[in-house]
Design a protein around this motif. Structure first.
Motif, PDB file in Angstrom:
ATOM      1  N   TYR A 279      -4.794  50.482  18.333  1.00 55.55           N
ATOM      2  CA  TYR A 279      -5.927  49.566  18.488  1.00 55.55           C
ATOM      3  C   TYR A 279      -7.059  50.312  19.182  1.00 55.55           C
ATOM      4  N   HIS A 280      -8.122  50.555  18.449  1.00 56.03           N
ATOM      5  CA  HIS A 280      -9.286  51.315  18.922  1.00 56.03           C
ATOM      6  C   HIS A 280      -8.922  52.702  19.440  1.00 56.03           C
ATOM      7  N   ALA A 281      -7.915  53.322  18.830  1.00 50.44           N
ATOM      8  CA  ALA A 281      -7.488  54.663  19.229  1.00 50.44           C
ATOM      9  C   ALA A 281      -8.520  55.706  18.835  1.00 50.44           C
ATOM     10  N   GLY A 282      -8.569  56.755  19.628  1.00 52.72           N
ATOM     11  CA  GLY A 282      -9.377  57.910  19.290  1.00 52.72           C
ATOM     12  C   GLY A 282      -8.580  58.879  18.430  1.00 52.72           C
ATOM     13  N   SER A 283      -9.237  59.946  18.035  1.00 46.68           N
ATOM     14  CA  SER A 283      -8.629  60.922  17.139  1.00 46.68           C
ATOM     15  C   SER A 283      -7.334  61.522  17.704  1.00 46.68           C
ATOM     16  N   LEU A 284      -7.316  61.864  18.983  1.00 47.00           N
ATOM     17  CA  LEU A 284      -6.118  62.489  19.562  1.00 47.00           C
ATOM     18  C   LEU A 284      -4.931  61.545  19.567  1.00 47.00           C
ATOM     19  N   ARG A 285      -5.158  60.279  19.864  1.00 51.38           N
ATOM     20  CA  ARG A 285      -4.066  59.293  19.864  1.00 51.38           C
ATOM     21  C   ARG A 285      -3.552  59.077  18.442  1.00 51.38           C
ATOM     22  N   MET A 286      -4.460  59.045  17.471  1.00 52.98           N
ATOM     23  CA  MET A 286      -4.040  58.886  16.076  1.00 52.98           C
ATOM     24  C   MET A 286      -3.244  60.099  15.606  1.00 52.98           C
ATOM     25  N   LEU A 287      -3.666  61.284  16.022  1.00 57.68           N
ATOM     26  CA  LEU A 287      -2.936  62.499  15.671  1.00 57.68           C
ATOM     27  C   LEU A 287      -1.527  62.458  16.252  1.00 57.68           C
ATOM     28  N   ALA A 288      -1.394  62.017  17.498  1.00 58.03           N
ATOM     29  CA  ALA A 288      -0.065  61.926  18.121  1.00 58.03           C
ATOM     30  C   ALA A 288       0.823  60.938  17.363  1.00 58.03           C
ATOM     31  N   ALA A 289       0.270  59.807  16.951  1.00 59.11           N
ATOM     32  CA  ALA A 289       1.049  58.818  16.187  1.00 59.11           C
ATOM     33  C   ALA A 289       1.485  59.403  14.847  1.00 59.11           C
ATOM     34  N   LEU A 290       0.583  60.107  14.180  1.00 57.42           N
ATOM     35  CA  LEU A 290       0.920  60.694  12.889  1.00 57.42           C
ATOM     36  C   LEU A 290       1.969  61.797  13.034  1.00 57.42           C
ATOM     37  N   ARG A 291       1.859  62.598  14.071  1.00 58.46           N
ATOM     38  CA  ARG A 291       2.850  63.669  14.273  1.00 58.46           C
ATOM     39  C   ARG A 291       4.254  63.124  14.502  1.00 58.46           C
TER      40      ARG A 291
ATOM     41  N   PRO B 196     -14.684  53.598  16.125  1.00 61.59           N
ATOM     42  CA  PRO B 196     -15.114  54.891  15.581  1.00 61.59           C
ATOM     43  C   PRO B 196     -13.993  55.926  15.476  1.00 61.59           C
ATOM     44  N   GLY B 197     -12.823  55.620  16.018  1.00 59.52           N
ATOM     45  CA  GLY B 197     -11.738  56.595  16.047  1.00 59.52           C
ATOM     46  C   GLY B 197     -11.268  57.063  14.689  1.00 59.52           C
ATOM     47  N   ILE B 198     -11.193  56.149  13.728  1.00 59.50           N
ATOM     48  CA  ILE B 198     -10.654  56.535  12.420  1.00 59.50           C
ATOM     49  C   ILE B 198     -11.604  57.472  11.676  1.00 59.50           C
ATOM     50  N   ALA B 199     -12.910  57.254  11.826  1.00 58.93           N
ATOM     51  CA  ALA B 199     -13.888  58.151  11.202  1.00 58.93           C
ATOM     52  C   ALA B 199     -13.799  59.541  11.831  1.00 58.93           C
ATOM     53  N   GLU B 200     -13.676  59.582  13.140  1.00 58.80           N
ATOM     54  CA  GLU B 200     -13.539  60.852  13.854  1.00 58.80           C
ATOM     55  C   GLU B 200     -12.253  61.561  13.423  1.00 58.80           C
ATOM     56  N   PHE B 201     -11.163  60.813  13.320  1.00 57.92           N
ATOM     57  CA  PHE B 201      -9.880  61.379  12.919  1.00 57.92           C
ATOM     58  C   PHE B 201      -9.970  61.960  11.508  1.00 57.92           C
ATOM     59  N   ALA B 202     -10.579  61.231  10.598  1.00 55.95           N
ATOM     60  CA  ALA B 202     -10.729  61.717   9.221  1.00 55.95           C
ATOM     61  C   ALA B 202     -11.526  63.020   9.201  1.00 55.95           C
ATOM     62  N   ARG B 203     -12.626  63.063   9.925  1.00 54.11           N
ATOM     63  CA  ARG B 203     -13.450  64.280   9.978  1.00 54.11           C
ATOM     64  C   ARG B 203     -12.678  65.439  10.592  1.00 54.11           C
ATOM     65  N   ASP B 204     -11.881  65.151  11.630  1.00 55.27           N
ATOM     66  CA  ASP B 204     -11.104  66.207  12.283  1.00 55.27           C
ATOM     67  C   ASP B 204     -10.018  66.776  11.368  1.00 55.27           C
ATOM     68  N   LEU B 205      -9.435  65.935  10.526  1.00 49.87           N
ATOM     69  CA  LEU B 205      -8.299  66.361   9.716  1.00 49.87           C
ATOM     70  C   LEU B 205      -8.659  67.253   8.539  1.00 49.87           C
ATOM     71  N   VAL B 206      -9.771  66.929   7.871  1.00 47.91           N
ATOM     72  CA  VAL B 206     -10.062  67.607   6.603  1.00 47.91           C
ATOM     73  C   VAL B 206     -10.675  68.979   6.800  1.00 47.91           C
ATOM     74  N   GLY B 207     -10.242  69.912   5.954  1.00 49.86           N
ATOM     75  CA  GLY B 207     -10.845  71.232   5.963  1.00 49.86           C
ATOM     76  C   GLY B 207     -12.237  71.180   5.365  1.00 49.86           C
TER      77      GLY B 207
END
Length: 164
Positions: free
Chosen positions: A80-92, A106-117
């Motif tokens: 819930y309203h997680a940032g990129s680092l928290r989403m990465l930890a959940a995915l890992r 805004p976390g999911i947009a940041e996470f998407a941008r962080d993930l893609v090459g």
């Protein structure tokens, strides 16, 4: 071996009841239509997850329900309203081969941008509007091995492309 992520922002939510907490806001009618359209699209493209990590908010749960997928989601208060680092930890920590994750900006947009090459050539990728969905592959044996910038974009769509 690859792992696939389907990264989805919840569909459009309702603001009609000002007394309602943000966590309890449901989808509005457009959001329900968008969730159903996204579910149809996932099925048509054979982008079918075997695990779903979903924020515990009402609108993310309703978005998941609208997709009509034959699995039970893992509800995660931490998304819930997680940032990129928290989403990465959940995915890992995920165990599925194809994982659907539904969260919030805004976390999911940041996470998407962080993930893609290399980001998709789509005008809405940066702002990640409601219902925006990224499908990306990782060349890893397990989710614990993923690192930012290594996702290969398979697809990206927003609900307006499906409901127009």
């Amino acid at each position: 071996m690859t792992r696939r992520l389907i990264l989805m922002r919840h569909a459009k939510s309702s603001w009609t009841d000002p007394r309602q907490t943000d966590h309890a806001r449901p989808l509005n009618e457009r959001g329900k239509e968008s969730a159903a359209a996204l579910g149809d699209w996932l099925h048509a493209q054979s982008y079918l997850p075997d695990q779903a990590l979903v924020s515990s908010a009402e609108r993310t749960q309703q978005t998941f329900a609208g997709l009509a997928l034959p699995l039970t989601p893992v509800l995660d208060d931490g998304l819930y309203h997680a940032g990129s680092l928290r989403m990465l930890a959940a995915l890992r920590a995920a165990t599925g081969r194809t994982v659907l994750m539904i969260g919030h900006n805004p976390g999911i947009a940041e996470f998407a941008r962080d993930l893609v090459g290399s980001p998709p050539d789509h005008g809405r990728f940066r702002d990640y509007p409601t219902g925006a969905t990224l499908v990306a592959d990782f060349a890893v044996e397990s989710w614990a091995q993923i690192t930012p910038g290594t996702a290969q974009v398979v697809d990206f769509i927003v609900p307006r492309e499906l409901t127009a």
